[in-house]
Design an enzyme around this catalytic site. Sequence first.
Site, mmCIF file in Angstrom:
data_model
loop_
_atom_site.group_PDB
_atom_site.id
_atom_site.type_symbol
_atom_site.label_atom_id
_atom_site.label_comp_id
_atom_site.label_asym_id
_atom_site.label_seq_id
_atom_site.Cartn_x
_atom_site.Cartn_y
_atom_site.Cartn_z
ATOM 1 N N CYS A 23 26.723 31.684 46.282
ATOM 2 C CA CYS A 23 27.275 32.761 45.459
ATOM 3 C C CYS A 23 28.658 32.426 44.926
ATOM 4 O O CYS A 23 29.209 33.160 44.119
ATOM 5 C CB CYS A 23 27.378 34.050 46.257
ATOM 6 S SG CYS A 23 25.888 34.469 47.124
ATOM 7 N N ASP A 66 31.506 32.253 46.764
ATOM 8 C CA ASP A 66 32.650 32.558 47.619
ATOM 9 C C ASP A 66 32.327 32.585 49.097
ATOM 10 O O ASP A 66 31.328 33.145 49.529
ATOM 11 C CB ASP A 66 33.420 33.842 47.254
ATOM 12 C CG ASP A 66 32.699 34.783 46.321
ATOM 13 O OD1 ASP A 66 31.541 35.105 46.590
ATOM 14 O OD2 ASP A 66 33.336 35.214 45.332
ATOM 15 N N CYS A 105 37.017 32.155 43.773
ATOM 16 C CA CYS A 105 37.818 32.316 42.572
ATOM 17 C C CYS A 105 39.218 32.812 42.917
ATOM 18 O O CYS A 105 39.545 33.040 44.079
ATOM 19 C CB CYS A 105 37.119 33.302 41.634
ATOM 20 S SG CYS A 105 36.913 34.929 42.355
ATOM 21 N N CYS A 158 35.027 40.703 45.684
ATOM 22 C CA CYS A 158 35.924 39.843 46.467
ATOM 23 C C CYS A 158 36.665 40.676 47.508
ATOM 24 O O CYS A 158 36.878 40.223 48.638
ATOM 25 C CB CYS A 158 36.933 39.144 45.565
ATOM 26 S SG CYS A 158 36.189 37.969 44.436
#
Lengths: 146, 388
Positions: A33, A35, A58, A102
């Site tokens: 994915c 992360d 990211c 995130c």
Amino acid sequence: MYSEKVMEHFANPRNVGEIEDANAVGTVGNAKCGDIMKMYMKIEDGVIKDVKFKTFGCGAAIATSSMATELVKGKTIEEALELTNKAVIEALDGLPPAKIHCSVLAEDAIKAAIVDYYKRQGLEPPAGLCSGDCDACAHGHDHVME
Amino acid sequence: MVYFDNAATTRVKEEVLEAMLPVFTDNFGNASSTYTTPGQRARKALSDARRTVAAALNAEEREIFFTGGGSESDNWAIKGYALKNKSKGNHIITTAVEHHAVLHTCEFLEKHGFEVTYLPVDEEGAVSAEQVRAAIRPDTLLVSVMFANNEIGTINPIAEIGAVCREKGVAFHTDAVQAVGAVPIDVKAMNIDMLSASGHKFHGPKGIGVLYIKKGLRLDNLIHGGAQENGRRAGTENIPGAVGLAKALSIAVETMEEKTAKLTAMRDKIIDTILAEVPYVRLNGPRENRLPNNVSICFRYIEGESLLLSLDMKGFVVSSGSACTSGSLDPSHVLLAIGLPHEIAHGSMRVSLSGENTMEEVDAFLAELPPIVRRLREMSPLFEGVEK
Ligand SMILES: Cc1ncc(COP(=O)(O)O)c(C=O)c1O
């Protein structure tokens, strides 16, 4: 698209690294994915004495990891368990909608480390805590999505 | 700032802007106002622009149609041809690595009863003429294969594919948005029936494109309305845009040889240096048959957006095909189509040069990049243990 706070935490992330004698380690997300967050903690007398992270992801993934460690460092386990992704977002002066996940990962990473701590202590983790091994990109928990 | 994102868009050249300005203020007439002086001037500017574009592609003036950009050209070519010719069949062949302007158009046609074959590509991102030949069926209407890929720079064997389509009597469209002005194109020699181009990829303005349609080829209109563009594309013409596109294209074609030599030297220096100095990397796309301005590299153990942001903080603008930059959960369809696993595709970086870049900029970039990669890897849990 990112707030100055996010960029500042991305450029100068707090608490990056590993803790050699960590007694709580949690990993969430997966490489597929894009992360992965890994949290290391040193917990003493119910207090998070030290916390460090490593993140593959990211800019928002790195900034939310950094902020999450700041928000729980020195806190009791009970206080850390109250951390929400919303608090991470607010502390970063907001995140773009596509990056909300995130902050969810950052919350989950903190909690996964605490679950690990409970397990190592031979204790039952509080009900409903994510241990981090949910293998899906679209994370299926009930979190605040803004 | 060092701008290395020229596949996304380019800066309008001063000469191009200068050519455009009088069309906004002095020759601003409507080209449809046949009997007035401003109208006539506007018409002349438009037909001069059309002639310039035709010459650059070895086409005829009446085969050049101005559109609102590369996306419109792709939409018009594919929808317009498919709808007009559906009595001949309903099968379309394209590739898995097209720009979304082609892919989403094909998906739209699938919803309306057309059948689409998405040809897989080899590990360098190319399709072969043999693959196209094998995929053509009696009910195949149209083949659409991009000239050069916007992410990894792969140049397809367009002349060979054109020859197969000609032999089989199937129309051939190519999305040449990244190729026009960058590599020599001859629509006749290459047997191209339709070709899409876009002004802003070669230092022209945005929002203006071209569709070349071989004479005699029948398409439905996409934009209905007035009789502009010989009755095939309605809307008062964007004459400043057409003039700018034509000026930019004529400069690009005139300077192609020296620009190619310069770009190739810069490109190869970037590729060679990264491959030599940074461990755990791979080049995406071929060494030969590659756009002279394209570098695409995957860095293992790191994610592309964080690399892009780090470079941006140092003043270098590049792009990435990671999920985090595409706004979806998946990394670029092109990187997946060449067989990369997701975790490697997430770590991609595209550098796309222009003739305005310099070797000094390249050297400065190559000095900054390795420490950034090292720093992000040191932060990455995937890198733990890799070098211990
Ligand atoms: C290969 C390709 N096709 C089509 C397009 C779309 O062109 P435009 O931005 O002019 O609509 C682009 C540009 O992004 C492209 O690179």
